[in-house]
Scaffold this active site. Structure first.
Site, short mmCIF file in Angstrom:
data_model
loop_
_atom_site.label_atom_id
_atom_site.label_comp_id
_atom_site.label_asym_id
_atom_site.label_seq_id
_atom_site.Cartn_x
_atom_site.Cartn_y
_atom_site.Cartn_z
N LYS B 68 0.85 -1.20 0.00
CA LYS B 68 0.00 0.00 0.00
C LYS B 68 0.88 1.24 0.00
O LYS B 68 1.93 1.28 0.65
CB LYS B 68 -0.86 -0.07 1.27
N SER B 143 -9.67 1.24 3.20
CA SER B 143 -8.79 2.03 2.39
C SER B 143 -7.74 1.23 1.60
O SER B 143 -7.21 1.75 0.63
CB SER B 143 -8.06 3.06 3.26
N SER B 167 -9.91 -1.41 7.21
CA SER B 167 -9.24 -1.11 5.95
C SER B 167 -8.46 -2.25 5.31
O SER B 167 -8.01 -2.14 4.17
CB SER B 167 -8.29 0.08 6.13
#
Lengths: 101, 459
Positions: B68, B143, B167
């Protein structure tokens, strides 16, 4: 529930060092109200006797030896590399005091 | 031979070691998948497919991973999907990146996310939303939407995400993959761009539960750069694969609460599967998850306002005018709820209710070894769903927030796929602090007893 006004929204933006335009102050006022409506249910919980939890690990007083770890040190060049504005090995910062002069 | 990209991480490591193909053949397979799909799906913000050495002797044998883009990678752009950090190349690696390199991983890309990880859709990314590879009319969740989508689209062998409240698990559910959120403090946050420091937990997003256990082995453990990491040594999580769950006590949470009509019948079926494996399954009631939304919202906004105060554009990045609306809104709400006169009403009350959730879980875990619930109330939402919805993520993540604010480990495993839309539903399994072993054991047993995992079926 606390009522949020546009004046308050602008004041909060100033405290947070954020600039917002008129569109944003209207949109944020609405978003603030929506959010406060959701979180207001906290007021209905009986919290007497409950201690606040700030962290969940149960760890306390973490110490380490005061030793220099050269492997995590940056050279001056590396430290300055991502800055937009540098002068003779220094970071240049915006003026914060006496801005009116 | 694009089939190489459909291999699980475990099979990739084995095949590389057995020299069934070389790392450069594998990387060129991934390159062609990425070149074919990334432009449309917008999963990876940066690709780093070149200059990876063969590392057959290392534990991960060179396996290609995606991380990420809120995780610092030395000399590789790290933006947290915000233009505030456009062009920022960190001068250091996050601890988890360092550990993955040491284990022999090849990091081949940085994945999209909601800007600063604020959201559950990836729609707040300032580099454009990611689309769900299962069906591009839908969102991947967030996310860590880019990481989950990268795994679902076979753009990597496995990925790393971060979870603050849902997330990792929610995008894993929406993309039909496995997502493991470790206990808070199990995995170092050093070098992860901070969102809510008291709940941020990095973890694996993978094709199978076994793959998640493999990756967790390398990223878990104490880090002297992060004093909130536990000093206890991490066990070998892969020993929980292929274990019996006979007599394990499983509690089903949140049955029959409003808004879960779509997932409830599937969770009933999960219960039956676990019973058929010898577990003792019972419904149980817990504290209202709606209160967890409030606790999380107050705590998260407060910590965000503090963490993002450092983004001044002096040492790196751009100035504060680059923040998007979502970040501004969250910083300001945190500023408000922490301000004089309101801190007691909101912040301190929220931290006390957080204690009540911890006590509630302690009570539940006296009767049950693990607790299960749906991961998300429904399937992935359509593209555009977050417009004008200030509380979108919080409501979507309602079922995960109780375990997030209390720091507990949890995992998502796919538990249903709709034939028409190709979208998935997810099962969330939660265990007491530091008991990732239990969530892995139950998730692995469930995964192997059902046919929802396409990669496992292939093997």
């Amino acid at each position: 529930m606390a009522k949020i006004t546009s004046t308050q929204v602008k004041h909060i933006a100033k405290l947070a060092h954020l600039e917002i335009d008129n569109r944003q102050s209207v949109a944020f006022k609405k978003a603030f109200r929506e959010t406060l409506q959701v979180i207001d249910n906290l007021q209905s919980v009986k919290v007497e006797g409950a201690e606040p939890t700030h962290q969940v690990t149960g760890l306390e007083n973490i110490w380490r030896d005061d030793e220099v770890d050269e492997s995590s040190m940056l050279s001056q060049k590396e430290a300055l590399r991502n800055a937009k504005n540098v002068y003779q090995g220094y970071f240049v910062v915006p003026r914060l005091i006496d801005q009116d002069e | 031979m694009n089939d190489l990209t459909t291999l699980t991480l475990a099979d990739t490591i084995q095949a590389l070691r057995d020299k069934k193909f070389s790392l450069s053949e594998l990387l060129s397979s991934y390159r062609s998948v990425i070149e074919k799909h990334n432009q449309k799906l917008n999963i990876l913000l940066t690709t780093t497919l070149d200059n990876h050495p063969e590392q057959l002797d290392s534990p991960l044998a060179g396996s290609p991973l995606v991380v990420k883009d809120n995780i610092s990678t030395k000399n590789i752009q790290t933006t947290a999907a915000s233009t505030v950090l456009d062009g920022y190349r960190p001068p250091f690696d996050a601890t988890i990146i360092h550990r993955l390199y040491q284990a022999g991983a090849s990091i081949i890309g940085k994945s999209n996310l909601d800007a600063w990880a604020h959201g559950s859709s990836t729609e707040t990314s300032q580099y454009g939303r990611t689309l769900n590879p299962r069906n591009p009319d839908y969102l991947p969740g967030g996310s860590s939407g880019g990481s989950a989508a990268a795994v679902a689209a076979n753009m990597c062998a496995a990925a790393i995400g971060t979870e603050t409240a849902g997330s990792i698990r929610q995008p894993a559910a929406w993309c039909g993959v496995v997502g493991l959120k470790p206990s808070y403090g199990r995995v170092s946050r050093f070098g992860v761009i901070a969102m809510a420091s008291s709940t941020d937990s990095p973890g694996p997003i993978t094709k199978t539960v076994e793959d998640a256990a493999i990756l967790l082995n390398f990223i878990a453990g104490h880090d002297h750069h992060d004093s909130t990491t536990s000093s206890q040594s991490a066990p070998d999580f892969t020993t929980n694969i292929n274990q019996s769950i006979k007599n394990l006590r499983v509690g089903i949470l949140y049955q029959g609460i409003k808004g879960l009509e779509i997932v409830d019948p599937h969770l009933q079926k999960v219960g039956q599967v676990l019973e058929s494996l010898g577990a003792q399954v019972d419904s149980v009631s817990a504290m209202d998850p709606k209160l967890a939304i409030s606790v999380y919202t107050v705590v998260q906004r407060g910590e965000v306002s503090s963490n993002l105060a450092r983004m001044d554009g002096v040492r790196f990045g751009n100035d504060r005018s680059y923040f998007g609306d979502e970040a501004k809104r969250r910083i300001m709400l945190g500023t408000y709820t922490l301000s004089k006169g309101y801190a007691d009403q909101y912040y301190n009350t929220a931290q006390k209710v957080r204690t009540l959730f911890i006590e509630d879980f302690k009570k539940l875990f006296k009767k049950f070894d693990v607790l299960i619930s749906p991961t998300s109330p429904s399937f992935a939402k359509k593209v555009g769903a977050t417009a004008d919805a200030a509380m979108f993520g919080e409501l979507e993540d309602m079922l995960l927030e109780p375990s997030s604010i209390t720091g507990l480990p949890g995992i998502n495993v796919p538990c249903y796929q709709d034939k028409k839309t190709h979208l998935f539903l997810g099962l969330n399994i939660v265990a007491p602090m530091w008991r990732e072993d239990l969530v892995i054991k139950v998730a692995d047993a469930y995964e192997k007893a059902t046919s929802w995992n396409e990669w496992r079926n292939k093997a």
